[in-house]
Design a protein around this motif. Sequence first.
Motif, PDB file in Angstrom:
ATOM      1  N   GLY A   1      -7.772  16.836 -13.299  1.00  0.00           N
ATOM      2  CA  GLY A   1      -6.734  16.253 -14.143  1.00  0.00           C
ATOM      3  C   GLY A   1      -5.914  15.216 -13.398  1.00  0.00           C
ATOM      4  N   PHE A   2      -5.586  15.515 -12.147  1.00  0.00           N
ATOM      5  CA  PHE A   2      -4.839  14.550 -11.327  1.00  0.00           C
ATOM      6  C   PHE A   2      -5.651  13.274 -11.108  1.00  0.00           C
ATOM      7  CE2 PHE A   2      -1.782  17.821 -10.061  1.00  0.00           C
ATOM      8  CZ  PHE A   2      -0.633  17.063  -9.916  1.00  0.00           C
ATOM      9  N   VAL A   3      -6.937  13.441 -10.842  1.00  0.00           N
ATOM     10  CA  VAL A   3      -7.791  12.270 -10.623  1.00  0.00           C
ATOM     11  C   VAL A   3      -7.828  11.404 -11.884  1.00  0.00           C
ATOM     12  CG1 VAL A   3     -10.150  11.491 -10.215  1.00  0.00           C
ATOM     13  CG2 VAL A   3      -9.221  13.370  -8.865  1.00  0.00           C
ATOM     14  N   ALA A   4      -8.066  12.041 -13.025  1.00  0.00           N
ATOM     15  CA  ALA A   4      -8.150  11.297 -14.288  1.00  0.00           C
ATOM     16  C   ALA A   4      -6.838  10.592 -14.599  1.00  0.00           C
ATOM     17  CB  ALA A   4      -8.524  12.246 -15.420  1.00  0.00           C
ATOM     18  N   LEU A   5      -5.732  11.288 -14.397  1.00  0.00           N
ATOM     19  CA  LEU A   5      -4.422  10.698 -14.682  1.00  0.00           C
ATOM     20  C   LEU A   5      -4.115   9.551 -13.728  1.00  0.00           C
ATOM     21  CD1 LEU A   5      -2.071  11.162 -16.633  1.00  0.00           C
ATOM     22  CD2 LEU A   5      -1.062  12.711 -14.947  1.00  0.00           C
ATOM     23  N   SER A   6      -4.466   9.708 -12.474  1.00  0.00           N
ATOM     24  CA  SER A   6      -4.221   8.657 -11.485  1.00  0.00           C
ATOM     25  C   SER A   6      -5.020   7.401 -11.809  1.00  0.00           C
ATOM     26  CB  SER A   6      -4.584   9.158 -10.082  1.00  0.00           C
ATOM     27  OG  SER A   6      -3.760  10.229  -9.688  1.00  0.00           O
TER      28      SER A   6
ATOM     29  N   THR B   1       2.150  10.527 -11.306  1.00  0.00           N
ATOM     30  CA  THR B   1       1.213  11.567 -11.744  1.00  0.00           C
ATOM     31  C   THR B   1       1.816  12.953 -11.568  1.00  0.00           C
ATOM     32  OG1 THR B   1       0.139  11.516  -9.560  1.00  0.00           O
ATOM     33  CG2 THR B   1      -0.851  10.194 -11.309  1.00  0.00           C
ATOM     34  N   ALA B   2       2.514  13.169 -10.484  1.00  0.00           N
ATOM     35  CA  ALA B   2       3.101  14.485 -10.222  1.00  0.00           C
ATOM     36  C   ALA B   2       4.137  14.851 -11.276  1.00  0.00           C
ATOM     37  CB  ALA B   2       3.724  14.520  -8.831  1.00  0.00           C
ATOM     38  N   ILE B   3       4.998  13.917 -11.625  1.00  0.00           N
ATOM     39  CA  ILE B   3       6.045  14.228 -12.595  1.00  0.00           C
ATOM     40  C   ILE B   3       5.467  14.343 -14.002  1.00  0.00           C
ATOM     41  CG2 ILE B   3       6.806  11.924 -13.326  1.00  0.00           C
ATOM     42  CD1 ILE B   3       9.070  14.861 -12.254  1.00  0.00           C
ATOM     43  N   THR B   4       4.376  13.627 -14.275  1.00  0.00           N
ATOM     44  CA  THR B   4       3.713  13.778 -15.571  1.00  0.00           C
ATOM     45  C   THR B   4       3.129  15.171 -15.715  1.00  0.00           C
ATOM     46  OG1 THR B   4       3.143  11.422 -15.632  1.00  0.00           O
ATOM     47  CG2 THR B   4       1.916  12.878 -17.101  1.00  0.00           C
ATOM     48  N   VAL B   5       2.429  15.623 -14.678  1.00  0.00           N
ATOM     49  CA  VAL B   5       1.856  16.971 -14.689  1.00  0.00           C
ATOM     50  C   VAL B   5       2.967  18.017 -14.782  1.00  0.00           C
ATOM     51  CG1 VAL B   5       0.591  18.669 -13.323  1.00  0.00           C
ATOM     52  CG2 VAL B   5      -0.244  16.323 -13.482  1.00  0.00           C
TER      53      VAL B   5
ATOM     54  N   THR C   1       0.816  -1.215   0.000  1.00  0.00           N
ATOM     55  CA  THR C   1       0.000   0.000   0.000  1.00  0.00           C
ATOM     56  C   THR C   1       0.849   1.262   0.000  1.00  0.00           C
ATOM     57  OG1 THR C   1      -1.802  -1.125   1.178  1.00  0.00           O
ATOM     58  CG2 THR C   1      -1.767   1.284   1.242  1.00  0.00           C
ATOM     59  N   ALA C   2       1.817   1.346   0.895  1.00  0.00           N
ATOM     60  CA  ALA C   2       2.632   2.560   1.010  1.00  0.00           C
ATOM     61  C   ALA C   2       3.396   2.840  -0.271  1.00  0.00           C
ATOM     62  CB  ALA C   2       3.585   2.441   2.193  1.00  0.00           C
ATOM     63  N   PHE C   3       3.998   1.798  -0.838  1.00  0.00           N
ATOM     64  CA  PHE C   3       4.759   2.029  -2.066  1.00  0.00           C
ATOM     65  C   PHE C   3       3.831   2.346  -3.232  1.00  0.00           C
ATOM     66  CE2 PHE C   3       6.913   0.683  -5.992  1.00  0.00           C
ATOM     67  CZ  PHE C   3       7.993   1.565  -5.931  1.00  0.00           C
ATOM     68  N   GLY C   4       2.664   1.729  -3.253  1.00  0.00           N
ATOM     69  CA  GLY C   4       1.706   2.031  -4.305  1.00  0.00           C
ATOM     70  C   GLY C   4       1.322   3.508  -4.301  1.00  0.00           C
ATOM     71  N   ILE C   5       1.116   4.053  -3.108  1.00  0.00           N
ATOM     72  CA  ILE C   5       0.788   5.480  -2.984  1.00  0.00           C
ATOM     73  C   ILE C   5       1.950   6.342  -3.482  1.00  0.00           C
ATOM     74  CG2 ILE C   5       0.325   7.333  -1.334  1.00  0.00           C
ATOM     75  CD1 ILE C   5      -1.174   5.233   0.364  1.00  0.00           C
ATOM     76  N   LEU C   6       3.158   5.981  -3.068  1.00  0.00           N
ATOM     77  CA  LEU C   6       4.345   6.719  -3.504  1.00  0.00           C
ATOM     78  C   LEU C   6       4.542   6.614  -5.007  1.00  0.00           C
ATOM     79  CD1 LEU C   6       7.029   8.239  -3.080  1.00  0.00           C
ATOM     80  CD2 LEU C   6       8.090   6.006  -2.596  1.00  0.00           C
ATOM     81  N   ARG C   7       4.388   5.416  -5.541  1.00  0.00           N
ATOM     82  CA  ARG C   7       4.619   5.196  -6.976  1.00  0.00           C
ATOM     83  C   ARG C   7       3.624   5.985  -7.816  1.00  0.00           C
ATOM     84  NH1 ARG C   7       7.630   4.651 -11.216  1.00  0.00           N
ATOM     85  NH2 ARG C   7       7.557   2.710 -12.390  1.00  0.00           N
ATOM     86  N   LEU C   8       2.359   5.906  -7.466  1.00  0.00           N
ATOM     87  CA  LEU C   8       1.352   6.620  -8.239  1.00  0.00           C
ATOM     88  C   LEU C   8       1.485   8.131  -8.049  1.00  0.00           C
ATOM     89  CD1 LEU C   8      -1.059   6.514 -10.124  1.00  0.00           C
ATOM     90  CD2 LEU C   8      -2.555   6.256  -8.129  1.00  0.00           C
ATOM     91  N   GLY C   9       1.766   8.539  -6.812  1.00  0.00           N
ATOM     92  CA  GLY C   9       1.930   9.958  -6.550  1.00  0.00           C
ATOM     93  C   GLY C   9       3.084  10.560  -7.326  1.00  0.00           C
ATOM     94  N   SER C  10       4.211   9.870  -7.356  1.00  0.00           N
ATOM     95  CA  SER C  10       5.374  10.377  -8.084  1.00  0.00           C
ATOM     96  C   SER C  10       5.130  10.368  -9.586  1.00  0.00           C
ATOM     97  CB  SER C  10       6.618   9.542  -7.747  1.00  0.00           C
ATOM     98  OG  SER C  10       6.454   8.188  -8.153  1.00  0.00           O
TER      99      SER C  10
ATOM    100  N   PHE D   1      -1.441  14.446  -2.042  1.00  0.00           N
ATOM    101  CA  PHE D   1      -0.234  15.260  -2.229  1.00  0.00           C
ATOM    102  C   PHE D   1      -0.493  16.539  -3.027  1.00  0.00           C
ATOM    103  CE2 PHE D   1       3.335  16.083  -5.248  1.00  0.00           C
ATOM    104  CZ  PHE D   1       4.083  16.873  -4.389  1.00  0.00           C
ATOM    105  N   PRO D   2      -1.036  16.468  -4.245  1.00  0.00           N
ATOM    106  CA  PRO D   2      -1.273  17.728  -4.965  1.00  0.00           C
ATOM    107  C   PRO D   2      -2.271  18.647  -4.273  1.00  0.00           C
ATOM    108  CG  PRO D   2      -2.277  15.871  -6.124  1.00  0.00           C
ATOM    109  CD  PRO D   2      -1.391  15.299  -5.068  1.00  0.00           C
ATOM    110  N   VAL D   3      -3.273  18.066  -3.613  1.00  0.00           N
ATOM    111  CA  VAL D   3      -4.239  18.902  -2.894  1.00  0.00           C
ATOM    112  C   VAL D   3      -3.537  19.627  -1.739  1.00  0.00           C
ATOM    113  CG1 VAL D   3      -6.306  18.877  -1.453  1.00  0.00           C
ATOM    114  CG2 VAL D   3      -6.223  17.481  -3.524  1.00  0.00           C
ATOM    115  N   ALA D   4      -2.709  18.898  -1.007  1.00  0.00           N
ATOM    116  CA  ALA D   4      -1.973  19.503   0.103  1.00  0.00           C
ATOM    117  C   ALA D   4      -1.000  20.570  -0.400  1.00  0.00           C
ATOM    118  CB  ALA D   4      -1.221  18.425   0.879  1.00  0.00           C
ATOM    119  N   TRP D   5      -0.357  20.297  -1.544  1.00  0.00           N
ATOM    120  CA  TRP D   5       0.583  21.272  -2.103  1.00  0.00           C
ATOM    121  C   TRP D   5      -0.143  22.556  -2.505  1.00  0.00           C
ATOM    122  CZ3 TRP D   5       0.958  23.852  -6.720  1.00  0.00           C
ATOM    123  CH2 TRP D   5       2.134  24.592  -6.911  1.00  0.00           C
ATOM    124  N   LEU D   6      -1.300  22.425  -3.131  1.00  0.00           N
ATOM    125  CA  LEU D   6      -2.074  23.605  -3.512  1.00  0.00           C
ATOM    126  C   LEU D   6      -2.470  24.424  -2.280  1.00  0.00           C
ATOM    127  CD1 LEU D   6      -4.437  22.219  -6.310  1.00  0.00           C
ATOM    128  CD2 LEU D   6      -2.740  24.039  -6.572  1.00  0.00           C
TER     129      LEU D   6
END
Length: 207
Positions: A188-193, A73-77, A62-71, A134-139
Amino acid sequence: MTRTWHGLIALLVAIALVGQTAITVDDGRSLVNFFSYFTIESNILVLVASVLLVLRPDRGGTAFGILRLGSLTAITVTGVVYATLLAGNAEFEGAEWWYDKIFHYVVPVMTVIGFVALRPRTRLERTALWSLAFPVAWLAYTLVRAEVADPVYALTPTTTAPVPYGFLDVADLGWLTVSSICLVMTAGFVALSVFYARISRSRPARR
């Protein structure tokens, strides 16, 4: 191949991060501002995920899945937004020019290729969608900090703002426009994720 590919990604990010941090300190610029850029934070997430994949390419959980998807989508955006909206706003010379290209072009492209083309591919379950925090918190952090701390970012060689990206400048665009932009970005983040999560669970075609 997976270890080599992600090892190269990690090396490039590490070189660019260390080099750009040194330049930032040497020029007397704010390190807090530097590490508040979404670009830098997304590259750091990619660095951590890549190192973990080098150590164990079939890593899951679970933890790595969150990190992997977060990184991912974030780097794609990061790559898409920079290429379409921000490229050319700033002028870079010497080593900074190379670091800029690594952060905004090389790492995003390599990260997406590594996820789509290489095996083993991290299987992303629904729990990985917690990465959207992550993106919500960053915003939220970026907009609140602009109001309470009044930081100064250089948007172009001649203009500054209390936010790292002009499309989030409430003073210039107004709350309604910025709120609309934030909603579009979140969608956009939701769709990409969801897109990446579905790819992760697809089976390779039989030959």
